[in-house]
Design a protein around this motif. Structure first.
Motif, PDB file in Angstrom:
ATOM      1  N   TYR A 187       0.960  -1.263   0.033  1.00  0.00           N
ATOM      2  CA  TYR A 187      -0.024  -0.041   0.083  1.00  0.00           C
ATOM      3  C   TYR A 187       0.798   1.215   0.147  1.00  0.00           C
ATOM      4  N   ASP A 188       0.149   2.473  -0.098  1.00  0.00           N
ATOM      5  CA  ASP A 188       0.793   3.689   0.089  1.00  0.00           C
ATOM      6  C   ASP A 188       1.848   3.895   1.144  1.00  0.00           C
ATOM      7  N   PRO A 189       2.961   4.446   0.989  1.00  0.00           N
ATOM      8  CA  PRO A 189       4.213   4.523   2.181  1.00  0.00           C
ATOM      9  C   PRO A 189       3.525   5.694   3.009  1.00  0.00           C
ATOM     10  N   MET A 190       2.617   6.483   3.063  1.00  0.00           N
ATOM     11  CA  MET A 190       2.306   7.403   3.912  1.00  0.00           C
ATOM     12  C   MET A 190       1.833   6.986   5.188  1.00  0.00           C
ATOM     13  N   ILE A 191       2.376   7.174   6.155  1.00  0.00           N
ATOM     14  CA  ILE A 191       1.996   6.587   7.765  1.00  0.00           C
ATOM     15  C   ILE A 191       1.489   7.660   8.412  1.00  0.00           C
ATOM     16  N   ALA A 192       1.559   9.099   7.969  1.00  0.00           N
ATOM     17  CA  ALA A 192       0.842  10.026   9.266  1.00  0.00           C
ATOM     18  C   ALA A 192       0.735  11.219   8.561  1.00  0.00           C
ATOM     19  N   LYS A 193      -0.123  12.212   8.969  1.00  0.00           N
ATOM     20  CA  LYS A 193      -0.250  13.687   8.691  1.00  0.00           C
ATOM     21  C   LYS A 193       0.048  14.433   9.778  1.00  0.00           C
ATOM     22  N   LEU A 194       0.958  15.261   9.897  1.00  0.00           N
ATOM     23  CA  LEU A 194       1.134  16.310  10.977  1.00  0.00           C
ATOM     24  C   LEU A 194       0.457  17.559  10.509  1.00  0.00           C
ATOM     25  N   ILE A 195      -0.606  18.187  11.244  1.00  0.00           N
ATOM     26  CA  ILE A 195      -1.267  19.240  11.034  1.00  0.00           C
ATOM     27  C   ILE A 195      -1.282  20.293  12.032  1.00  0.00           C
ATOM     28  N   VAL A 196      -0.786  21.596  11.719  1.00  0.00           N
ATOM     29  CA  VAL A 196      -0.886  22.664  12.552  1.00  0.00           C
ATOM     30  C   VAL A 196      -1.527  23.828  12.306  1.00  0.00           C
ATOM     31  N   HIS A 197      -2.087  24.783  13.217  1.00  0.00           N
ATOM     32  CA  HIS A 197      -3.002  25.961  12.809  1.00  0.00           C
ATOM     33  C   HIS A 197      -2.405  26.994  13.714  1.00  0.00           C
TER      34      HIS A 197
ATOM     35  N   ALA B  17      24.561   2.374 -21.166  1.00  0.00           N
ATOM     36  CA  ALA B  17      25.265   3.676 -20.634  1.00  0.00           C
ATOM     37  C   ALA B  17      25.160   3.727 -19.261  1.00  0.00           C
ATOM     38  N   LYS B  18      26.003   4.411 -18.371  1.00  0.00           N
ATOM     39  CA  LYS B  18      25.702   4.984 -17.148  1.00  0.00           C
ATOM     40  C   LYS B  18      24.294   5.594 -17.119  1.00  0.00           C
ATOM     41  N   GLY B  19      23.451   5.226 -16.066  1.00  0.00           N
ATOM     42  CA  GLY B  19      22.273   5.690 -16.043  1.00  0.00           C
ATOM     43  C   GLY B  19      20.921   5.129 -16.740  1.00  0.00           C
ATOM     44  N   GLN B  20      21.616   4.536 -17.733  1.00  0.00           N
ATOM     45  CA  GLN B  20      20.182   3.878 -18.554  1.00  0.00           C
ATOM     46  C   GLN B  20      19.396   2.741 -17.815  1.00  0.00           C
ATOM     47  N   PRO B  21      18.271   2.836 -18.061  1.00  0.00           N
ATOM     48  CA  PRO B  21      17.457   1.953 -17.435  1.00  0.00           C
ATOM     49  C   PRO B  21      17.571   0.384 -17.841  1.00  0.00           C
ATOM     50  N   VAL B  22      17.680  -0.435 -16.850  1.00  0.00           N
ATOM     51  CA  VAL B  22      17.923  -1.747 -17.301  1.00  0.00           C
ATOM     52  C   VAL B  22      16.758  -2.671 -16.925  1.00  0.00           C
ATOM     53  N   VAL B  23      15.968  -2.551 -15.713  1.00  0.00           N
ATOM     54  CA  VAL B  23      15.046  -3.326 -15.443  1.00  0.00           C
ATOM     55  C   VAL B  23      14.060  -2.342 -14.417  1.00  0.00           C
ATOM     56  N   VAL B  24      12.636  -2.512 -14.427  1.00  0.00           N
ATOM     57  CA  VAL B  24      11.749  -1.625 -13.680  1.00  0.00           C
ATOM     58  C   VAL B  24      10.929  -2.435 -12.814  1.00  0.00           C
ATOM     59  N   LEU B  25      10.983  -2.008 -11.543  1.00  0.00           N
ATOM     60  CA  LEU B  25      10.266  -2.722 -10.590  1.00  0.00           C
ATOM     61  C   LEU B  25       9.199  -1.793  -9.983  1.00  0.00           C
ATOM     62  N   GLU B  26       8.001  -2.561  -9.825  1.00  0.00           N
ATOM     63  CA  GLU B  26       6.927  -1.841  -9.154  1.00  0.00           C
ATOM     64  C   GLU B  26       6.597  -2.270  -7.708  1.00  0.00           C
ATOM     65  N   ALA B  27       6.368  -1.241  -6.823  1.00  0.00           N
ATOM     66  CA  ALA B  27       6.333  -1.759  -5.499  1.00  0.00           C
ATOM     67  C   ALA B  27       5.706  -0.401  -4.949  1.00  0.00           C
ATOM     68  N   MET B  28       4.711  -0.656  -3.981  1.00  0.00           N
ATOM     69  CA  MET B  28       3.934   0.392  -3.345  1.00  0.00           C
ATOM     70  C   MET B  28       3.358   1.418  -4.214  1.00  0.00           C
ATOM     71  N   LYS B  29       2.958   0.696  -5.065  1.00  0.00           N
ATOM     72  CA  LYS B  29       1.917   1.613  -6.306  1.00  0.00           C
ATOM     73  C   LYS B  29       2.937   2.647  -7.078  1.00  0.00           C
ATOM     74  N   MET B  30       4.302   2.299  -7.005  1.00  0.00           N
ATOM     75  CA  MET B  30       5.207   3.308  -7.716  1.00  0.00           C
ATOM     76  C   MET B  30       6.166   2.423  -8.520  1.00  0.00           C
ATOM     77  N   GLU B  31       6.532   3.038  -9.616  1.00  0.00           N
ATOM     78  CA  GLU B  31       7.623   2.322 -10.643  1.00  0.00           C
ATOM     79  C   GLU B  31       9.036   2.807 -10.097  1.00  0.00           C
ATOM     80  N   HIS B  32      10.131   1.989  -9.984  1.00  0.00           N
ATOM     81  CA  HIS B  32      11.388   2.330  -9.732  1.00  0.00           C
ATOM     82  C   HIS B  32      12.331   1.647 -10.902  1.00  0.00           C
ATOM     83  N   ALA B  33      12.991   2.496 -11.625  1.00  0.00           N
ATOM     84  CA  ALA B  33      13.792   2.073 -12.512  1.00  0.00           C
ATOM     85  C   ALA B  33      15.046   1.802 -11.930  1.00  0.00           C
ATOM     86  N   LEU B  34      15.924   0.686 -12.078  1.00  0.00           N
ATOM     87  CA  LEU B  34      17.202   0.398 -11.876  1.00  0.00           C
ATOM     88  C   LEU B  34      18.068   0.728 -12.917  1.00  0.00           C
TER      89      LEU B  34
END
Length: 667
Positions: free
Chosen positions: A385-395, A616-633
């Protein structure tokens, strides 16, 4: 008014809805997946129903299972929260067909605003200004490429059914368009079941302004002023505030009036948000703010609107769903003071903001502000699931006071061993540009180097020594180490003196760096230290698990029941502490071995390269999906893919070697 409500969601929004529902005397019902069996929202509900496995598509996104749970528990109403099924018109219709009250807008309104391309066309007809772009039906690569070239780079690719930054890509160069388009389409399909996209002109100095609107079944539509959500990282909101800094009353009137027109155009009922993008290159001007999209649900950032208006938006949702009119007329909705919200994510800013998962062995939030959370100490942050674990709110009365208080609150966060962005957010809030209100959606990217450059302070390093000296987990059993007759020969030799004050030497590592010092005295946990040539440093215990160094700000600490690692909490950061030998510790690490390892458990969704390919350095090789987001290695250096160990669709574990790149000369 109905007597019971089921929340078809999880985490902090489920807990948030339950809080208001309980106050109104309603019976609360939770649904949960197998991964959430011990979650906080399950514990806080009067009743809870298991609806499936951890994967959202087999539980929280399964409308039939949610409806079955509602029928089984006799729920009279369903609140969808945000995310999951909250903007699913088919689900809203199914709820109504089952004789259950739907706490949300009419299905026709959801459909009208649910697809960004259709919504923009509708807004043009309603006289609401929209961002220049392409929202056509032809989704071929050739047409989309041609439209991007017509609009002119940079452009923004957006999933038509998207939200929360999912399926969104900024493209600066024509040669990068096809790759980013494919990634946005995959993410749109994965997150929303719809790969279609639209293309917009990318505003070079954008501000994200949104207006909270509310409608009822009696024909009333009001706004509750604006929010500014410009502080973002990769299109994900980080800090939100209300009202928007630098907005004069004329601009405010124009934007809120446009938002009300937009809501009326779809006969809107319930809580919704009209989102605008503003060109802030010359301040906020009414003729430089355009409609972007509508979120037909409650927003994550709704607490800042509640703070400045004094309105409980969830209560309004419940009352309007029960057929009651909006409780206040437009002229009676106040705007008092300034509110800010920071989203606390389980992620590691020092490691590319990768999500951090695991058990929350230590979880302490500030106790004098509003904190909306769906986790607790001992709970789990899941990969599903989404990685947000809390919200801090001030007024506070002023923006300056709100920013300072929220920065302090972020510094008070203590979470371990899961990593968070608390310290990073405190630095954002302290930054001179933010304090001055000089923000846009590119602020974090522009200032990232300074926002990420964090190291333990001198006080934190002293606190690390104190942990080592105070806890047998982190130091050998020393007995009375100030005595030359102590049973530990090494410590006795260190403590022995022919004259002068006895002292014992301790060495610790904090965040991998070595610090050493001598204890001059110890009384019931209060230590006096001598650090190299420095003057004496007094360390005393404060209230709870906190210590004070030379009378400074209290620093938190925690020691696990087992293991050889403690942690010091300082300025929102968590610094691991271990005992070190007197020998110079290894600096660790070396040049990359070329192994691309999964940073977390997830699913392989793309393989831009294959074994034998030159990269080349920085070129995507494999793409992983986790916690509803894509992460290019990406390739760590120029070379050849020597190994490729996975295929698209594979589920992989944390640390698994997905591919190996060999340097060009070694290949």
């Amino acid at each position: 008014m109905f007597k019971s409500v089921l929340v078809a969601n999880r985490g902090e929004i489920a807990c948030r809805v339950f809080r208001t529902a309980r106050r109104m005397g309603l019976r609360t019902i939770a649904v949960y997946s197998e991964a959430d069996a011990n979650a906080l929202h399950v514990r806080e509900a009067d009743e809870a129903v298991l609806i499936g496995p951890a994967a959202a598509r087999e539980s929280y996104l399964d409308a039939a299972k949610v409806l079955a749970a509602a029928k089984a528990t006799g729920a009279e109403a369903i609140h969808p929260g945000y995310g999951f099924l909250s903007e699913n018109a088919d689900f809203a219709e199914a709820v109504a067909a089952a004789g259950i009250v739907w706490i949300g807008p009419k299905p026709s309104s959801i459909r009208a605003m649910g697809l960004k391309d259709a919504a923009k066309k509708l807004m043009i007809e309603a006289g609401v200004p929209v961002t220049p772009g392409y929202q056509g039906e032809d989704q071929s690569l050739e047409t989309l490429t041609a439209e991007a070239n017509r609009i002119g780079f940079p452009v923004l690719i957006k999933a038509v059914a998207g939200g929360g930054g999912k399926g969104m890509r900024k493209v600066d160069r024509a040669e990068d368009f096809a790759e980013n388009l494919a990634s946005a389409q995959r993410e749109g399909q994965s997150s929303f079941g719809d790969p279609r996209v639209l293309i917009e002109s990318y505003i070079t100095r954008p501000r994200h302004i949104e207006v909270q609107v509310f409608g009822d079944s009696h024909g009333n539509v009001v706004h509750l002023h604006e929010r500014d959500c410009s502080l973002q990282r990769r299109h994900q909101k980080v800090i939100e505030e209300a009202p928007a800094p630098g907005m004069d009353q004329a601009t405010r009137d124009a934007v809120t009036a446009a938002a009300v027109r937009a809501a009326k155009a779809v006969d809107y009922q319930g809580a919704g948000t009209i989102e605008f993008i503003a060109d802030a290159s010359d301040g906020l001007k009414a003729d430089r703010i355009w409609f972007m999209e509508m979120n037909t649900r409650l927003q994550v950032e709704h607490p800042v609107t509640e703070a400045i208006t004094g309105v409980d938006l969830v209560e309004w949702q419940l009352r309007v769903a029960a057929g009651q009119p909006i409780p206040l007329a437009q002229a009676d909705i106040p705007m008092k003071g300034w509110a800010m919200e920071a989203r606390l994510y389980a992620e590691d800013p020092a490691n590319g903001f990768l999500p951090s998962i695991g058990r929350l062995d230590h979880f302490v939030m500030p106790d004098d502000i509003r904190v909306d959370t769906g986790v607790m100490q001992g709970g789990e942050v899941s990969q599903f699931y989404d990685p947000m674990i809390a919200k801090l709110i001030v007024h506070e009365d002023t923006r300056e006071a709100a920013a300072a208080r929220l920065a302090d609150a972020c510094r008070e966060v203590e979470v371990w061993p899961v990593k968070t962005n608390a310290g990073f957010m405190a630095r954002c809030l302290d930054h001179p540009r933010f304090v001055e209100g000089d923000v846009d959606t590119g602020f974090i990217a522009a200032e990232e180097a300074s926002l990420l450059a964090a190291q333990p302070s001198p006080d934190a390093r002293i606190a690390a020594l104190n942990l080592v000296a105070n806890n047998h987990h982190l130091a050998p059993q020393l007995g009375d180490y100030l005595s030359p007759w102590a049973p530990d020969a090494d410590s006795a030799a260190v403590g022995f003196r022919l004259n002068g004050q006895a002292r014992a030497l301790f060495v610790a590592q904090i965040n991998g760096d070595t610090v050493q010092g001598s204890v001059l005295s110890n009384r019931t946990g209060d230590f006096t230290w001598k650090i190299e040539a420095d003057d004496r440093i007094a360390v005393s215990r404060a209230h709870g698990d906190k210590i004070v160094v030379n009378g400074g700000v209290p620093i938190g600490y925690a020691v696990p029941a087992d293991g050889d690692e403690g942690v010091v909490f300082e300025r929102g950061y968590a610094w691991p502490v271990t005992r070190a030998s007197l020998a110079t510790p290894s600096t660790g690490g070396s040049a990359s071995d070329g192994a691309l390892r999964a940073p977390m458990p997830g699913k392989i969704v793309a393989a831009p390269a294959k074994a034998g390919d030159k990269v080349a350095k920085g070129q995507p090789v494999v793409v992983l999906e986790a916690m509803k987001m894509e992460h290019a290695l990406t390739a760590p250096f120029d070379g050849v893919v020597a190994e490729f160990n996975v295929a698209v669709g594979d589920q992989v574990t944390d640390g698994a070697v997905l591919a190996v790149v060999k340097a060009a000369e070694a290949a």
